[in-house]
Scaffold this active site. Structure first.
Site, PDB file in Angstrom:
ATOM      1  N   ASP A 104      24.453   1.444 -15.062  1.00 56.30           N
ATOM      2  CA  ASP A 104      25.491   0.621 -15.696  1.00 56.30           C
ATOM      3  C   ASP A 104      26.823   0.765 -14.944  1.00 56.30           C
ATOM      4  O   ASP A 104      27.133   1.847 -14.417  1.00 56.30           O
ATOM      5  CB  ASP A 104      25.639   1.120 -17.144  1.00 56.30           C
ATOM      6  N   HIS A 105      27.633  -0.295 -14.930  1.00 59.90           N
ATOM      7  CA  HIS A 105      29.007  -0.267 -14.386  1.00 59.90           C
ATOM      8  C   HIS A 105      29.178   0.609 -13.154  1.00 59.90           C
ATOM      9  O   HIS A 105      29.760   1.694 -13.231  1.00 59.90           O
ATOM     10  CB  HIS A 105      29.988   0.239 -15.447  1.00 59.90           C
ATOM     11  N   GLY A 145      29.238  -4.237 -27.135  1.00 60.41           N
ATOM     12  CA  GLY A 145      28.552  -4.640 -28.367  1.00 60.41           C
ATOM     13  C   GLY A 145      29.028  -3.885 -29.610  1.00 60.41           C
ATOM     14  O   GLY A 145      28.988  -4.419 -30.724  1.00 60.41           O
TER      15      GLY A 145
HETATM   16  O1  G3H Z   1      28.400  -1.040 -20.568  1.00 61.47           O
HETATM   17  C1  G3H Z   1      28.433  -0.565 -21.723  1.00 61.47           C
HETATM   18  C2  G3H Z   1      28.987  -1.298 -22.809  1.00 61.47           C
HETATM   19  O2  G3H Z   1      29.548  -2.482 -22.510  1.00 61.47           O
HETATM   20  C3  G3H Z   1      29.189  -0.632 -24.102  1.00 61.47           C
HETATM   21  O3  G3H Z   1      30.326  -1.090 -24.813  1.00 61.47           O
HETATM   22  O4  G3H Z   1      30.928   1.017 -25.956  1.00 61.47           O
HETATM   23  O5  G3H Z   1      31.841  -1.164 -26.721  1.00 61.47           O
HETATM   24  O6  G3H Z   1      29.457  -0.622 -27.081  1.00 61.47           O
HETATM   25  P1  G3H Z   1      30.661  -0.417 -26.218  1.00 61.47           P
HETATM   26 ZN    ZN Z   2      30.176  -2.404 -20.308  1.00 61.88          ZN
END
Ligand code: G3H
Ligand code: ZN
Length: 278
Positions: free
Chosen positions: A79-80, A208
């Site tokens: 992720d990211h 989310g």
């Molecule tokens: O990449 C991870 C998310 O976008 C999680 O976002 O912590 O607001 O659920 P959140």
């Molecule tokens: Zn994110």
């Protein structure tokens, strides 16, 4: 079975797959428990910001073991990630999906880097998610200390970006935030609708946590196929564990780790079910 992102997101009709952040054995186990309980797929998502918690190889080994015998597919996603060396290392470690996050870069640079990552990953059968637009920072997030502010994704730019980069999924900014909302969320379904009309690859919703259920349903109705959840899992689990510890300060750590997985799985199960129902 571990599949790539393209496979896990294919054939979804007005449904989405949840992507849940993991950074320990307990969180991996919690996501897998929820897949076991629901019989539905999920994405196991390891953020590059958690490399202090676990190495890529450690994540892959534990995930390989944890997904054995699950009744539905999972994908192992990075992720990211802004660093292509870490992306390369994730490909070598056996991740099935990677996110190149060039959202803070100028459009052309984001295109160039996302396309290079797509070429590199596709050569190994690994899928790529990229991001266009900028998601604001809410509260209690572990994503980043820097708030790049909110910049909604431009639908025409999104179409061009998807075409020229060849990425498999696109994260868009439509008003969600990383972390819990500080105020009433303003989710721009109108922008999402425009993006959906112009972009054919699956769209991803970051941030989310805490998003009202009816807004999530509207997002899925209008083309979102992957939804990321992180902060809410942590908030819920930490609060419940704090209550448990307050009730018994001599509780054995081995019991707490089991409870941790179970609490993680409760939130993940809620979201897997919500995203998959029509
Ligand atoms: O990449 C991870 C998310 O976008 C999680 O976002 O912590 O607001 O659920 P959140
Ligand atoms: Zn994110």
């Amino acid at each position: 079975m571990l599949v790539n992102l393209k496979t896990i997101l294919s054939g979804l009709d007005k449904k989405a797959v949840g992507s849940f952040n993991i950074y320990s054995y307990e969180t991996i186990h919690g996501v897998c428990r929820a897949v076991e309980k629901t019989g539905k797929p999920a994405i196991i998502s390891f953020g590059a910001s958690y490399l202090n918690n676990m190495s890529l190889g450690m994540v892959k080994s534990i995930v390989d073991e944890a997904v054995k015998g699950l009744p539905a597919d999972t994908a192992l996603h990075l992720d990211h990630c802004k660093d292509t060396d870490i992306i390369k290392a994730a490909l070598e470690a056996g991740f099935t999906s990677v996110m190149y996050d060039g959202s803070a870069l100028p459009f052309d640079e984001n295109v160039k880097n996302s396309r290079a990552v797509a070429n590199m990953a596709h050569a190994r059968g690994v899928s790529v998610e990229a991001e266009l637009g900028s998601i604001a920072l809410g509260q209690y997030s572990n994503e980043s200390d820097i708030d790049h502010g909110e910049a909604y994704t431009n639908p025409a730019n999104a179409a061009e970006f998807a075409n020229v980069t060849g990425v498999d999924a696109l994260a868009v900014s439509i008003g969600t935030v990383h972390g819990m909302y500080k105020a009433e969320p303003n989710i721009r379904i109108d922008i999402l609708r425009e993006i959906s009309k112009m972009v054919s690859i699956p769209l991803v919703l970051h941030g989310g946590s805490g998003t009202p259920e009816e807004k999530i349903k509207e997002c899925i109705e209008n083309g979102i196929k992957k939804i990321n959840v992180n902060t809410e899992i942590s908030q819920y689990t930490v609060k419940r564990l704090a209550d448990i510890i307050a009730g018994d300060r001599n509780i054995h750590l081995s019991k707490l780790t089991l409870m941790q997985s179970e609490l993680v799985s409760e939130v993940v199960e809620k979201y897997i079910t919500l995203f998959a129902e029509r």
